[in-house]
Design an enzyme around this catalytic site. Structure first.
Site, PDB file in Angstrom:
ATOM      1  N   LYS A  52       0.352  -1.202   0.050  1.00 50.85           N
ATOM      2  CA  LYS A  52      -0.369   0.443  -0.160  1.00 50.85           C
ATOM      3  C   LYS A  52       1.121   1.333  -0.182  1.00 50.85           C
ATOM      4  O   LYS A  52       2.009   1.040   0.048  1.00 50.85           O
ATOM      5  CB  LYS A  52      -0.901  -0.075   1.259  1.00 50.85           C
ATOM      6  N   TYR A 272      16.691  28.867   9.981  1.00 50.02           N
ATOM      7  CA  TYR A 272      14.888  29.212  10.647  1.00 50.02           C
ATOM      8  C   TYR A 272      15.103  29.368  12.590  1.00 50.02           C
ATOM      9  O   TYR A 272      15.654  28.253  13.023  1.00 50.02           O
ATOM     10  CB  TYR A 272      14.143  28.395  10.690  1.00 50.02           C
TER      11      TYR A 272
HETATM   12  C1  LIG Z   1      -0.491  -2.159   6.652  1.00 52.95           C
HETATM   13  C2  LIG Z   1      -0.447  -3.890   6.836  1.00 52.95           C
HETATM   14  C3  LIG Z   1      -0.326  -4.827   6.705  1.00 52.95           C
HETATM   15  C4  LIG Z   1       1.469  -4.782   7.291  1.00 52.95           C
HETATM   16  O1  LIG Z   1       1.622  -4.274   8.275  1.00 52.95           O
HETATM   17  P1  LIG Z   1       3.684  -3.676   8.636  1.00 52.95           P
HETATM   18  O2  LIG Z   1       3.490  -3.630  10.439  1.00 52.95           O
HETATM   19  O3  LIG Z   1       3.904  -2.675   7.436  1.00 52.95           O
HETATM   20  O4  LIG Z   1       3.778  -5.757   8.455  1.00 52.95           O
HETATM   21  C5  LIG Z   1      -1.107  -5.915   7.177  1.00 52.95           C
HETATM   22  N1  LIG Z   1      -1.776  -6.292   7.008  1.00 52.95           N
HETATM   23  C6  LIG Z   1      -2.665  -4.648   7.128  1.00 52.95           C
HETATM   24  C7  LIG Z   1      -4.331  -4.530   7.745  1.00 52.95           C
HETATM   25  C8  LIG Z   1      -2.044  -3.571   6.656  1.00 52.95           C
HETATM   26  O5  LIG Z   1      -3.010  -2.281   6.964  1.00 52.95           O
END
Ligand SMILES: *Cc1c(COP(=O)(O)O)cnc(C)c1O
Length: 386
Positions: A52, A272
């Site tokens: 994702k 800054y």
């Molecule tokens: C993002 C996500 C994962 C992967 O999680 P990691 O901690 O990056 O391994 C797995 N399952 C779901 C439902 C997620 O939203």
């Protein structure tokens, strides 16, 4: 073997265009080795990959291709649009959409053979109705809530399914999944509690492959593996468990070019809000990477203190002053002057200053830093399949 300085490494690579100001190197061999490691650790359970948010900022298409070559067949993305991009590069993949089913959008899934992770009875009914209309049993997962309380069928809705199994008869239930809230803290009691809840609820549902573990869950042990594991962050070199050594290989390295070098006398300040006061003659280099590139503003040192370390070749250099949108400033007083020049490269993240080091310091997690890496950073994919 001779160790190349950052300069030699960068200059040896003629593929970097002169207009590139910051460079993200993504090591696909390391990515594949990390996937293999998880795949081996999970025995007979299938090892999927979570890609994702553009594969945690690293490039969905490239990451997907490399993992497919390594043998990964099942992918999870958050959104329909990511699923469609993935489908273009991988016609044969099994693709789950973690958002579930957006209202009225079923044809966007079926047209690209995407499987929603259905997370409510409303979604289940809508998917089932769509399948009936088309007279095809399309595959989908159901996502059940075991304590995270974010997405997933609550227990009452699982009980509805148990009482009315016909709700599941019009589509193909290809996976029952749930998500752990505290898998990054192995001793947290919620891990075992969620696992017990997952066992209890899935035992009442029709048999289907089951999935509970994200990266943290994988390393909680075989009890958490079930039929399929869903690692994300560890594939990209982040750690699964807080405050534990990280066994994964570094996948991401970020370097930026020096734009200017100058001497700052004692009494003056840098950046800054004048938070960093110079106490002895200091050579400062300004480099072309800021929070718009993903170098989090929270990485600015607290007032008066230096921030994280970068490297020019073997020489550590401290970030000083505030991180601004396009730039950071580093103290290069200790670096031989012939190695700090306009156009020299400074590595700000890699094997020596890791993703975990930086995000601990910034008070955030690797997921946030990676997924916010800026679009204007020049990307180089290294390793097999790049
Ligand atoms: C993002 C996500 C994962 C992967 O999680 P990691 O901690 O990056 O391994 C797995 N399952 C779901 C439902 C997620 O939203």
């Amino acid at each position: 073997m001779a160790v190349l300085s950052t300069r030699e490494q960068m200059e040896a690579n003629e593929s970097i265009p002169v207009n590139a100001r910051a460079v993200l190197r993504i090591d696909l061999d390391a990515l594949r080795a990390n996937w293999r490691k998880v795949n081996e650790a999970t025995g007979r359970a299938e090892c999927a990959a979570v890609i994702k948010a553009d594969a945690y900022g690293l490039g969905l298409e490239q990451i997907c291709r490399a993992l497919t070559e390594e043998g990964c067949r099942t992918f999870f993305t958050a959104t329909i649009d990511e699923g469609r991009r993935l489908r273009e590069v991988n016609p044969g993949a099994i693709i789950y959409i973690l958002d579930g089913l957006l209202p009225g959008a079923a044809e966007y899934y079926s047209g690209f053979d995407l499987r929603p992770a259905l997370s409510s009875l409303a979604e289940i009914r809508e998917w089932a109705a769509y399948c009936r209309e088309r007279d095809t049993k399309l595959a989908a997962a159901i996502h059940i809530n075991t304590g995270m309380n974010r997405l997933g069928l609550p227990e009452s809705e699982v009980m509805e399914l148990v009482a009315h199994p016909e709700l599941l008869q019009d589509f193909r239930l290809s996976l029952v999944m749930s998500h752990l809230a505290c898998a990054d803290v192995p001793e947290h009691p919620m891990n075992a509690a969620q696992r017990a809840e997952f066992e209890r609820l899935t035992a009442m549902l029709p048999p289907a492959p089951r999935s509970l573990a994200n990266s943290g869950g994988v390393f909680l042990g075989p009890d958490y593996h079930y039929d399929l594991v869903r690692p994300g962050i560890v594939l990209y070199g982040g750690r699964a468990h807080e405050k534990r050594p990280n066994p994964m290989r570094t996948v991401v390295r970020l370097s930026a070019k020096v734009l200017q070098v100058f001497e700052v006398p004692p009494g003056q300040t840098v950046g800054y809000n004048a938070t960093y006061v110079i106490d002895k003659p200091t050579r400062v280099a300004t480099i072309a990477c800021g929070y718009a590139d993903g170098f989090l503003r929270a990485l600015s040192g607290p007032t008066g203190n230096p921030g994280p370390v970068g490297y020019i070749g073997p020489h550590p250099v401290r970030v000083i002053g505030r991180v601004s949108m396009d730039l950071i400033t580093v103290d290069v007083s200790e670096v031989p002057p012939d190695q700090v020049y306009r156009g020299a490269w400074v590595e700000v993240m890699g094997d020596r200053v890791t993703l975990d080091d930086l995000t601990d310091r910034a008070g955030t997690i690797g997921y946030e830093l990676l997924s916010r890496l800026g679009r204007r950073v020049h990307r180089i994919y290294e390793g097999a399949g790049s």
